[in-house]
Design an enzyme around this catalytic site. Structure first.
Site, mmCIF file in Angstrom:
data_model
loop_
_atom_site.group_PDB
_atom_site.id
_atom_site.type_symbol
_atom_site.label_atom_id
_atom_site.label_comp_id
_atom_site.label_asym_id
_atom_site.label_seq_id
_atom_site.Cartn_x
_atom_site.Cartn_y
_atom_site.Cartn_z
ATOM 1 N N GLU A 124 0.837 -1.200 0.000
ATOM 2 C CA GLU A 124 0.000 0.000 0.000
ATOM 3 C C GLU A 124 0.875 1.254 0.000
ATOM 4 O O GLU A 124 0.575 2.239 -0.678
ATOM 5 C CB GLU A 124 -0.937 -0.032 1.217
ATOM 6 N N SER B 60 17.535 3.935 -2.714
ATOM 7 C CA SER B 60 16.736 2.715 -2.584
ATOM 8 C C SER B 60 16.557 2.120 -3.974
ATOM 9 O O SER B 60 16.849 2.764 -4.983
ATOM 10 C CB SER B 60 15.390 3.044 -1.979
ATOM 11 N N LYS C 128 15.524 -10.395 -2.043
ATOM 12 C CA LYS C 128 15.393 -9.066 -1.461
ATOM 13 C C LYS C 128 14.973 -9.271 -0.015
ATOM 14 O O LYS C 128 13.847 -9.679 0.269
ATOM 15 C CB LYS C 128 14.356 -8.232 -2.203
ATOM 16 N N ARG D 166 20.921 3.569 8.305
ATOM 17 C CA ARG D 166 20.286 4.733 7.725
ATOM 18 C C ARG D 166 19.643 5.535 8.844
ATOM 19 O O ARG D 166 18.750 5.082 9.517
ATOM 20 C CB ARG D 166 19.211 4.293 6.733
ATOM 21 N N LYS E 15 20.302 -7.590 -10.588
ATOM 22 C CA LYS E 15 21.435 -6.684 -10.753
ATOM 23 C C LYS E 15 22.210 -7.011 -12.023
ATOM 24 O O LYS E 15 22.486 -8.185 -12.296
ATOM 25 C CB LYS E 15 22.378 -6.777 -9.541
ATOM 26 N N CYS F 229 -22.760 -24.694 19.646
ATOM 27 C CA CYS F 229 -22.561 -24.768 18.201
ATOM 28 C C CYS F 229 -23.478 -23.747 17.534
ATOM 29 O O CYS F 229 -24.675 -23.716 17.820
ATOM 30 C CB CYS F 229 -22.878 -26.180 17.703
HETATM 31 S S1 IVH Z 1 21.079 -3.673 -3.378
HETATM 32 C C1 IVH Z 1 21.398 1.247 -4.047
HETATM 33 N N1 IVH Z 1 20.305 -6.049 -2.692
HETATM 34 O O1 IVH Z 1 16.229 -2.945 -0.337
HETATM 35 C C2 IVH Z 1 20.744 0.209 -3.279
HETATM 36 N N2 IVH Z 1 19.281 -4.183 -1.607
HETATM 37 O O2 IVH Z 1 15.022 -0.438 -1.763
HETATM 38 C C3 IVH Z 1 21.344 -1.109 -3.608
HETATM 39 N N3 IVH Z 1 17.583 -4.828 0.065
HETATM 40 O O3 IVH Z 1 17.922 -0.197 0.969
HETATM 41 C C4 IVH Z 1 20.752 -2.107 -2.744
HETATM 42 N N4 IVH Z 1 17.817 -7.003 -0.172
HETATM 43 O O4 IVH Z 1 17.843 -2.298 2.368
HETATM 44 C C5 IVH Z 1 20.134 -4.722 -2.485
HETATM 45 N N5 IVH Z 1 19.744 -8.232 -2.181
HETATM 46 C C6 IVH Z 1 19.584 -6.932 -1.983
HETATM 47 C C7 IVH Z 1 18.671 -6.414 -1.040
HETATM 48 C C8 IVH Z 1 18.530 -5.026 -0.889
HETATM 49 C C9 IVH Z 1 17.181 -6.034 0.486
HETATM 50 C C10 IVH Z 1 17.035 -3.565 0.597
HETATM 51 C C11 IVH Z 1 18.090 -2.565 1.015
HETATM 52 C C12 IVH Z 1 17.808 -1.353 0.232
HETATM 53 C C13 IVH Z 1 16.399 -1.559 -0.207
HETATM 54 C C14 IVH Z 1 16.250 -0.934 -1.548
#
Ligand code: IVH
Length: 677
Positions: free
Chosen positions: A47, A91, A125, A146, A297, A415
């Site tokens: 959301e 992010s 992720k 952060r 990536k 019931c």
């Molecule tokens: S790479 C420039 N790899 O997701 C950011 N991030 O929205 C490159 N995250 O702040 C991040 N798993 O906290 C990367 N395998 C992963 C990740 C990951 C979780 C989080 C991370 C980041 C956010 C991005």
């Protein structure tokens, strides 16, 4: 704020005014604060992502300064030391559908201004919190998380407590490693149990619990929580001609844990395939940490340096989030539902939530113990989880905004259907109605016997079963075969028209021809499901063998898949006088077919429909599909009631679960080859 958020969620962005956009900015700030500072979000990530996308669109449309670039400065209420930083904290961009991945690939090619093949890696992720570790002269010296846009928080001493983070490495120069701290789900559960005992507010998910635990002044708390770190980035990785695969290998060799799932794909098509595959088997992964998607990536790091970032996101990476699972809504009331076995479970009626084309109005609360443990009340705002294959469930409560007029959810004393006093299993959490004649049970039983899991009669769904029972048009299974004489009465119900009645009656007539395996399954003897039923059916050669059931427990134990408890159930079933009469009545209506033992086996497989789970040790799914198709059978990519067989690797979960629910026969590889021999 919850109401306002809902308002914007439901409103088309083209209809949102400038005034409202400013309001939406405040709402986003409010949610950011809850997420980053309070560890207590009141809307789901999904959301939030929708609101943020709408806001981004509107900020551009009305030419407003983007709030997301300066928000954190005012937000963080932290007691940690602040560390100024020079590098931007970005992010990942996110997408929820596979087509966007192709666009992502195209965009990169556009920026590079050349049409070269791009290869990618995909990994988990993690749903945790981001940190950066700094090493100098072989030693871990600092960890930062952060904090806000301008400065980070120093959490070195807390991070020192995390066991799987190396404190010494075999590298002399400065090294910065970024990654994610997560709390294991098993620990999360214990933490919440503990908090419940101490009447403390519960954490709504492991991420919040991890973030809270890491940012405690008392480092013992951090240590006790056994947090876990996954590394995924080295911002100053300086190998020439390096690939992301090399980077990950370096990290591993240095002693870091990296994503346990890591796949390389030579182009975007291959990667998309991998992503969809892992999404499908997500529920089988049984991970002890939360992931909310996958990260994609670009493999070639020298290209990263060519394309870098947009204002907020790196261009070389993006995330693919799994379809929304968590949503928020309100519990309006509770209904008790009585199952075939008599178990009574609480079901929540919800303020309906609409995601895509699916409307969720009800969710299960599983049992009354769970209601108590999760502290859920009528009138509460809650998170619900909607997965594709299971009934939506209430996950946790949002206590913020409680009016204290919420009502407790108590187990019923009687019931809800037949008023019999409810019983509770001694050590179990089950409440149940033990009246064998409870209409709810009759209804459920009949619905099962008539439905896909039994005679499989088209047009005869549970609602019709219920109506017919209520109108006394039917009383039990044999009685449905008398419906053909009651056409006028059915038409009088106003549910049907001439044509639909004819369809129904025709389907009932067709159901009279039934194989003995299906017949035994239809009886619904406890624990005798499709596979066992097929075994039991082997005992019978003609219909009279069933009526004059003449086997004892020892005989039954000779059969595959039958163990003592099941054997007892079977004998009890056939020797119960009520059932004898029922069987005689039922069998007189049917034409049960028994297999002709001389018949060639493959004829039986004519027109069979197969589905195959994702992978086997020795066979690729594609190879099996080929065998199936070469034999002239049909292959289906997903499990549905239409299937005859699911060919499954023994550990494959979600498809198996679904197949079990739908009574689709599950075959192992050996059984499959046996069958087609
Ligand atoms: S790479 C420039 N790899 O997701 C950011 N991030 O929205 C490159 N995250 O702040 C991040 N798993 O906290 C990367 N395998 C992963 C990740 C990951 C979780 C989080 C991370 C980041 C956010 C991005």
């Amino acid at each position: 704020m919850l109401d306002k958020s809902k308002y914007f969620l439901n409103k088309n962005e083209n209809k949102i005014t400038l005034e409202e956009t400013k309001n939406l900015q405040e709402i986003i700030l409010y949610h950011d604060n809850l997420y980053y500072n309070k560890e207590n979000p009141i809307i789901s990530d999904f959301e939030y992502d929708i609101l943020l996308k709408k806001l981004n669109f509107l900020e551009e449309k009305y030419d407003l300064e983007k709030i997301s670039s300066n928000i954190w400065a005012d937000l963080v209420e932290s007691t940690f030391e602040k560390v100024p930083h020079s590098k931007p904290m970005l992010s990942l961009d996110n997408t929820y559908n596979a087509e966007d991945l192709t666009d992502f690939d195209k965009k990169i090619k556009n920026i590079l201004k050349r049409d070269i093949n791009l290869s990618y890696n995909v990994e988990y992720k993690f749903d945790g919190l981001w940190i950066e570790l700094i090493y100098e002269k072989w030693n871990f010296i600092q960890a930062i998380t952060r904090g806000n846009w301008l400065q980070w928080e120093d959490v070195t001493e807390n991070v020192r407590q995390i066991e799987n983070i190396p404190k010494k490495i075999d590298y002399k120069n400065r090294l910065e490693v970024r990654g994610e701290v997560v709390m294991l789900k098993s620990i999360f559960k214990k933490v919440n149990e503990e908090r419940l005992k101490n009447s403390e507010a519960l954490f709504s998910n492991p991420r919040n619990a991890a973030s809270w635990s890491l940012r405690q002044k008392n480092i013992n708390i951090t240590r006790d929580r056994k947090l876990f770190f996954f590394a995924y980035d080295v911002p100053n990785f300086e190998e020439e001609e390096a690939s992301y695969r090399d980077l990950i290998t370096h990290l591993e060799n240095t002693g870091f844990s990296v994503s346990p799932f890591f796949e390389y794909g030579e182009n975007i098509e291959k990667i998309t395939e991998i992503i969809l595959d892992i999404q499908e088997k997500k529920s089988d992964l049984n991970l002890d940490f939360e992931i909310d998607g996958l990260v994609l990536k670009l493999d070639n790091i020298s290209l990263w340096r060519e394309i870098w970032f947009t204002g907020h996101h790196p261009r070389y990476a993006t995330s693919y989030k799994f379809p929304a699972e968590l949503l928020t809504t309100k519990i309006l009331s509770i209904e008790e539902s009585v199952w075939r076995t008599g178990t009574i479970t609480p079901v929540a009626n919800l303020e309906s939530v609409n995601i895509g084309w699916v409307i969720v109005k009800r969710a299960t609360l599983h049992n009354y113990d769970e209601v108590k443990n999760k502290d859920i009340k009528i009138g509460d705002n809650v998170f619900i989880r909607r997965a594709w294959e299971v009934i939506p469930e209430v996950v946790s409560v949002i206590t913020e905004g409680r009016t204290w007029e919420e009502k407790e959810i108590l187990p019923p004393e009687k019931c809800p259907i037949c008023d019999t006093k409810v019983k509770k299993d001694e050590d179990k959490v089950r409440y149940y109605c033990d009246n064998p004649k409870c209409p709810a049970k009759t209804m459920q039983n009949l619905a099962y016997q008539i439905g896909k899991t039994g005679l499989n009669i088209d047009w005869f769904g549970p609602a019709i079963v219920e109506k017919f029972l209520e109108e006394k048009l039917i009383t039990d299974l044999p009685s449905i075969f008398n419906l053909k004489d009651k056409k006028e009465e059915i038409l009088a119900l106003e549910w049907f028209q001439e044509k639909s009645v004819n369809n129904l009656l025709e389907a009932i007539e067709n159901a009279k021809n039934i194989g003995v395996n299906t017949f035994i399954t239809t009886l619904w003897i406890s624990w005798v499901w499709k596979v066992t039923a097929r075994e039991v059916a082997k005992l019978f050669k003609v219909a009279d063998d069933i009526i004059n059931f003449n086997y004892n427990i020892e005989d039954l134990l000779e059969l595959n898949d039958v163990w003592p408890e099941i054997a007892k159930n079977i004998v009890n079933f056939f020797h119960n006088p009520d059932n004898e009469e029922f069987l005689e009545k039922l069998i007189s209506k049917l034409n049960i077919e028994f297999p002709d033992k001389n018949n060639n086996n493959n004829a039986k497989l004519l027109d069979k429909k197969f589905c195959v789970t994702w992978s086997f040790d020795n066979y690729k799914r594609d190879e099996l599909v080929k065998i199936i198709e070469e034999n002239g059978w049909e292959f289906f990519s997903s499990v549905s009631w239409k299937l005859d067989y699911l060919l499954a690797w023994e550990k494959a979960g979600s498809k198996i679960q679904k197949a079990e629910k739908l009574w689709v026969e599950i075959l192992s590889l050996e059984e499959f080859f046996d069958l087609i021999k």
